[in-house]
Design an enzyme around this catalytic site. Sequence first.
Site, PDB file in Angstrom:
ATOM      1  N   SER A  50       2.715 -27.272  20.313  1.00  0.00           N
ATOM      2  CA  SER A  50       1.707 -27.407  21.188  1.00  0.00           C
ATOM      3  C   SER A  50       1.857 -28.535  22.188  1.00  0.00           C
ATOM      4  CB  SER A  50       0.326 -27.429  20.759  1.00  0.00           C
ATOM      5  OG  SER A  50       0.003 -28.488  19.992  1.00  0.00           O
ATOM      6  N   SER A 176       0.987 -44.179  25.197  1.00  0.00           N
ATOM      7  CA  SER A 176      -0.144 -43.769  25.793  1.00  0.00           C
ATOM      8  C   SER A 176      -0.607 -45.113  26.708  1.00  0.00           C
ATOM      9  CB  SER A 176      -1.265 -43.338  25.100  1.00  0.00           C
ATOM     10  OG  SER A 176      -2.521 -43.471  25.702  1.00  0.00           O
ATOM     11  N   TYR A 203      -5.972 -45.631  17.860  1.00  0.00           N
ATOM     12  CA  TYR A 203      -4.841 -44.734  18.497  1.00  0.00           C
ATOM     13  C   TYR A 203      -4.175 -45.651  19.388  1.00  0.00           C
ATOM     14  CZ  TYR A 203      -2.739 -41.025  21.464  1.00  0.00           C
ATOM     15  OH  TYR A 203      -1.977 -40.369  21.693  1.00  0.00           O
ATOM     16  N   LYS A 207      -0.347 -46.949  19.629  1.00  0.00           N
ATOM     17  CA  LYS A 207       0.550 -46.622  20.817  1.00  0.00           C
ATOM     18  C   LYS A 207       1.257 -48.009  21.226  1.00  0.00           C
ATOM     19  CE  LYS A 207       0.158 -42.478  20.486  1.00  0.00           C
ATOM     20  NZ  LYS A 207       1.476 -41.542  20.315  1.00  0.00           N
ATOM     21  N   THR A 236      -4.262 -31.208  27.198  1.00  0.00           N
ATOM     22  CA  THR A 236      -3.574 -30.785  25.825  1.00  0.00           C
ATOM     23  C   THR A 236      -4.653 -30.205  24.864  1.00  0.00           C
ATOM     24  OG1 THR A 236      -3.410 -32.912  24.956  1.00  0.00           O
ATOM     25  CG2 THR A 236      -1.676 -32.197  26.523  1.00  0.00           C
TER      26      THR A 236
END
Length: 328
Positions: A50, A176, A203, A207, A236
Amino acid sequence: MSIYRQAVWFVKGMKEYTKNGYTSASKHFNASDLDVQLNGRNFMITGANSGLGKCAAVAIAKKGGTVHMVCRSLERGEEARQEIIETTGNQDVVLHQLDMSKPREVYKFAKAFEESGKPLNVLINNAGCMVNTRELTEDELEKNFATNTLGTHILTTTLIPVLMKADKPRVILVSSGGMLVQKLNVADLQFAKMTPFDGTMAYAQNKRQQVIMAEKYASEYPAVHFSSMHPGWADTPAVRSAMPDFYEKMKTRLRSAEEGADTLIWLAISEAALKQSSGLFFQDRVPVAKHLPLAWTKATKEEEDQLIKSLEELSKKFQQCENSGPIA
């Protein structure tokens, strides 16, 4: 995260990371960069069922490349594989089931791939997660760190011998822009001291780690071209599920998944990307700064070396397992 970093980052994001930012940047793209044929070249994409990973898989398959999809869910992976084959007409799309949060399984998979003798030209580290509560895996690893950082490290370093046999090998880490608000914190890689726990910041820290990892790999393995990249703010499934409030506020400004994947695809297949130095951080096909001005997010060499040392120590701990033998 300081208020200054957050403010500067958000202003930057509204200008550069949105759909309008992509439209502006794409005016300077060289369309011929992607005019390549990939027959005989082999690509491995984690999280390929995906979002950005699937977009990259479709683009590569359309150009004749062999795609190895690495997916956590066998059912969703197979559904995506069939769709990619039907869309592109390329039958050379192979599915592998792997949970990137399980380091033993990641190592076993990578060693089995090496022993299979299958070639690999490009590794795209795209799979990731943003778990918003501090959750431990069965190996007692914090799940964001296990998936985004340790799993990526084990897969990449174990596949280096395979990549080094290929022509013009490349490794891309999908990072990111959120990493710009974080300074590397080697004292708390698994967020045991983060109070309260903040999944978004965990997160972003992962990154930041990935960007540093790409730099260190580039130095350690000069025969392979490494890069990290920021896709911008893209629509997304992962963004919708992990950041629902952000999605609702920004959904009219978000890039499409295809627009978010553009630089990823460019880094994976274009000759132009190889003209850039290894280890850089890219946004919209150009290398960009890894730190905001006056944000005090630069780590020392000792801190960066400690990150790699910690990952190596954890990797060795989980490499005490039998190889899984040949893979399909």
